[in-house]
Design an enzyme around this catalytic site. Sequence first.
Site, PDB file in Angstrom:
ATOM      1  N   SER A  89     111.428 -13.109  29.494  1.00 53.61           N
ATOM      2  CA  SER A  89     111.272 -13.611  30.864  1.00 53.61           C
ATOM      3  C   SER A  89     109.798 -13.595  31.258  1.00 53.61           C
ATOM      4  O   SER A  89     109.138 -12.560  31.185  1.00 53.61           O
ATOM      5  CB  SER A  89     112.044 -12.719  31.833  1.00 53.61           C
ATOM      6  OG  SER A  89     113.418 -12.856  31.585  1.00 53.61           O
ATOM      7  N   ARG A 142     110.057  -3.111  36.371  1.00 56.92           N
ATOM      8  CA  ARG A 142     109.074  -3.636  35.401  1.00 56.92           C
ATOM      9  C   ARG A 142     107.640  -3.224  35.727  1.00 56.92           C
ATOM     10  O   ARG A 142     106.684  -3.970  35.479  1.00 56.92           O
ATOM     11  CB  ARG A 142     109.124  -5.165  35.314  1.00 56.92           C
ATOM     12  CG  ARG A 142     110.446  -5.745  34.923  1.00 56.92           C
ATOM     13  CD  ARG A 142     110.872  -5.406  33.488  1.00 56.92           C
ATOM     14  NE  ARG A 142     112.214  -5.896  33.280  1.00 56.92           N
ATOM     15  CZ  ARG A 142     113.324  -5.178  33.577  1.00 56.92           C
ATOM     16  NH1 ARG A 142     113.221  -3.934  34.017  1.00 56.92           N
ATOM     17  NH2 ARG A 142     114.506  -5.695  33.387  1.00 56.92           N
ATOM     18  N   GLU A 185     105.857 -11.268  34.821  1.00 56.62           N
ATOM     19  CA  GLU A 185     106.223 -10.017  34.139  1.00 56.62           C
ATOM     20  C   GLU A 185     105.304  -9.881  32.925  1.00 56.62           C
ATOM     21  O   GLU A 185     104.838  -8.802  32.584  1.00 56.62           O
ATOM     22  CB  GLU A 185     107.699 -10.103  33.707  1.00 56.62           C
ATOM     23  CG  GLU A 185     108.178  -8.894  32.944  1.00 56.62           C
ATOM     24  CD  GLU A 185     109.690  -8.928  32.708  1.00 56.62           C
ATOM     25  OE1 GLU A 185     110.451  -9.427  33.574  1.00 56.62           O
ATOM     26  OE2 GLU A 185     110.104  -8.453  31.644  1.00 56.62           O
TER      27      GLU A 185
HETATM   28  C1  LIG Z   1     113.292 -12.719  23.228  1.00 53.06           C
HETATM   29  C2  LIG Z   1     112.766 -11.660  24.177  1.00 53.06           C
HETATM   30  C3  LIG Z   1     113.661 -10.963  24.984  1.00 53.06           C
HETATM   31  C4  LIG Z   1     113.194  -9.989  25.881  1.00 53.06           C
HETATM   32  N1  LIG Z   1     114.102  -9.331  26.655  1.00 53.06           N
HETATM   33  C5  LIG Z   1     113.659  -8.369  27.514  1.00 53.06           C
HETATM   34  C6  LIG Z   1     114.598  -7.659  28.338  1.00 53.06           C
HETATM   35  O1  LIG Z   1     115.800  -7.866  28.290  1.00 53.06           O
HETATM   36  N2  LIG Z   1     114.110  -6.714  29.173  1.00 53.06           N
HETATM   37  C7  LIG Z   1     112.781  -6.441  29.268  1.00 53.06           C
HETATM   38  O2  LIG Z   1     112.377  -5.561  30.046  1.00 53.06           O
HETATM   39  N3  LIG Z   1     111.877  -7.095  28.493  1.00 53.06           N
HETATM   40  C8  LIG Z   1     112.279  -8.035  27.627  1.00 53.06           C
HETATM   41  N4  LIG Z   1     111.382  -8.724  26.848  1.00 53.06           N
HETATM   42  C9  LIG Z   1     109.944  -8.440  27.004  1.00 53.06           C
HETATM   43  C10 LIG Z   1     109.369  -7.337  26.085  1.00 53.06           C
HETATM   44  O3  LIG Z   1     110.118  -7.215  24.878  1.00 53.06           O
HETATM   45  C11 LIG Z   1     109.323  -5.988  26.810  1.00 53.06           C
HETATM   46  O4  LIG Z   1     108.505  -6.038  27.960  1.00 53.06           O
HETATM   47  C12 LIG Z   1     108.796  -4.872  25.892  1.00 53.06           C
HETATM   48  O5  LIG Z   1     108.939  -3.638  26.553  1.00 53.06           O
HETATM   49  C13 LIG Z   1     107.342  -5.068  25.489  1.00 53.06           C
HETATM   50  O6  LIG Z   1     107.065  -4.175  24.427  1.00 53.06           O
HETATM   51  P1  LIG Z   1     105.918  -4.491  23.362  1.00 53.06           P
HETATM   52  O7  LIG Z   1     105.850  -3.348  22.407  1.00 53.06           O
HETATM   53  O8  LIG Z   1     106.090  -5.823  22.755  1.00 53.06           O
HETATM   54  O9  LIG Z   1     104.654  -4.471  24.329  1.00 53.06           O
HETATM   55  P2  LIG Z   1     103.364  -5.420  24.262  1.00 53.06           P
HETATM   56  O10 LIG Z   1     103.750  -6.818  24.611  1.00 53.06           O
HETATM   57  O11 LIG Z   1     102.626  -5.212  22.996  1.00 53.06           O
HETATM   58  O12 LIG Z   1     102.522  -4.811  25.468  1.00 53.06           O
HETATM   59  C14 LIG Z   1     103.000  -4.906  26.802  1.00 53.06           C
HETATM   60  C15 LIG Z   1     102.090  -4.013  27.672  1.00 53.06           C
HETATM   61  O13 LIG Z   1     102.278  -2.659  27.306  1.00 53.06           O
HETATM   62  C16 LIG Z   1     101.029  -2.056  26.939  1.00 53.06           C
HETATM   63  N5  LIG Z   1     101.324  -1.068  25.897  1.00 53.06           N
HETATM   64  C17 LIG Z   1     102.009  -1.257  24.738  1.00 53.06           C
HETATM   65  N6  LIG Z   1     102.130  -0.089  24.086  1.00 53.06           N
HETATM   66  C18 LIG Z   1     101.512   0.857  24.854  1.00 53.06           C
HETATM   67  C19 LIG Z   1     101.310   2.281  24.726  1.00 53.06           C
HETATM   68  N7  LIG Z   1     101.749   2.954  23.663  1.00 53.06           N
HETATM   69  N8  LIG Z   1     100.653   2.936  25.715  1.00 53.06           N
HETATM   70  C20 LIG Z   1     100.184   2.267  26.803  1.00 53.06           C
HETATM   71  N9  LIG Z   1     100.328   0.931  26.976  1.00 53.06           N
HETATM   72  C21 LIG Z   1     101.004   0.244  26.006  1.00 53.06           C
HETATM   73  C22 LIG Z   1     100.151  -3.205  26.480  1.00 53.06           C
HETATM   74  O14 LIG Z   1      98.779  -2.893  26.613  1.00 53.06           O
HETATM   75  C23 LIG Z   1     100.597  -4.298  27.454  1.00 53.06           C
HETATM   76  O15 LIG Z   1      99.938  -4.150  28.696  1.00 53.06           O
HETATM   77  C24 LIG Z   1     111.814  -9.693  25.943  1.00 53.06           C
HETATM   78  C25 LIG Z   1     110.915 -10.384  25.102  1.00 53.06           C
HETATM   79  C26 LIG Z   1     111.388 -11.346  24.224  1.00 53.06           C
HETATM   80  C27 LIG Z   1     110.412 -12.053  23.308  1.00 53.06           C
END
Ligand SMILES: Cc1cc2nc3c(=O)[nH]c(=O)nc-3n(C[C@H](O)[C@H](O)[C@H](O)COP(=O)(O)OP(=O)(O)OC[C@H]3O[C@@H](n4cnc5c(N)ncnc54)[C@H](O)[C@@H]3O)c2cc1C
Length: 289
Positions: free
Chosen positions: A210, A162, A280
């Site tokens: 998480s 992560r 995380e």
């Molecule tokens: C119900 C639920 C289940 C989940 N299950 C999992 C799981 O099984 N495994 C897991 O790893 N995660 C899980 N997550 C967490 C989350 O979905 C992941 O971490 C996901 O990768 C975040 O993506 P996002 O587009 O929403 O990022 P955001 O929340 O929008 O951003 C997260 C970070 O990434 C940065 N970022 C986003 N896009 C870019 C880009 N293009 N370039 C540079 N930086 C960027 C942002 O600035 C921020 O720091 C879960 C979340 C929920 C709500």
Amino acid sequence: MTGNNIILNEPLSRHTSWKVGGLADVFFTPNDRNDLSHFLKSNDGSITWLGNGTNILVRDGGVRDVVISTKKAFKEIELMDKSSCKAEVGVSCFELAMYATKNNLGPAAFFSGIPGSIGGALTMNAGCFGHETWEFVKSVEVIDRNGVIHHLDPKEFSISYRSVSFPFPLWFLSCEMIFPDEGVTTMEELKSLRDSRIERQPLSENTCGSVFKNPEGNHAGDLIERSGLKGFRIGGCSISEKHANFIVNDKGATARDIETLINHIQNTVKDRFGIDLDTEVRIIGEHDE
Ligand SMILES: Cc1cc2nc3c(=O)[nH]c(=O)nc-3n(C[C@H](O)[C@H](O)[C@H](O)COP(=O)(O)OP(=O)(O)OC[C@H]3O[C@@H](n4cnc5c(N)ncnc54)[C@H](O)[C@@H]3O)c2cc1C
């Protein structure tokens, strides 16, 4: 860059899965690479990047300066050959998993339950069910603070659980992913992973997945549960009864409620087990007055 893809004072609660967060001074959704590059060249303030907002806690005071959102842009995905594809960062992980089932790519089923974008998955090295995003990354396209685009090899990044360290300040635009030939992603697999998540996680509620990383040799959820905290509430949020590593915004929580609960969990687990829980979830923005 056009005026209609810039919004002033946009509530970030509209763009995060916890449904909390104050205003962004400037909220910019680029139409394409040129638009984004021009914007970066002509604005020298600080930038916050947002994917689907599923791993981020925005404080109630919001974010000064600019938030760039890729949720409605960079949505292309294309097959490169029989075992690889190129996905732009606005594609959702679920869309990538579906694409893999249609094009006999595998193993990509694990992406289906991650509600984030490919950009977020690259930044977080998102993963589950024994796989992580960067296992499959062949190359990435990124943009720097001056709006210049680069193509980089995964070797230029430091990848761990992560966590991804960048060679210089950058944001992702797309990636090429290669999936090994053995096995393909099937709809049956997607359904079975979905059923297993529904059973264990509060998927229909406002959460960020998480909250804490699993410490070496332990599960954060287990430590929280053994601390007697399941169901514990602060203000409008509580620790899920279904999965103790999830905080649920079930009664109109503020970001302050959630951050206070995060701190309470960390202190309780430290007192009980002597273990530090690292978030995380990324916490950004300013406290309200
Ligand atoms: C119900 C639920 C289940 C989940 N299950 C999992 C799981 O099984 N495994 C897991 O790893 N995660 C899980 N997550 C967490 C989350 O979905 C992941 O971490 C996901 O990768 C975040 O993506 P996002 O587009 O929403 O990022 P955001 O929340 O929008 O951003 C997260 C970070 O990434 C940065 N970022 C986003 N896009 C870019 C880009 N293009 N370039 C540079 N930086 C960027 C942002 O600035 C921020 O720091 C879960 C979340 C929920 C709500």
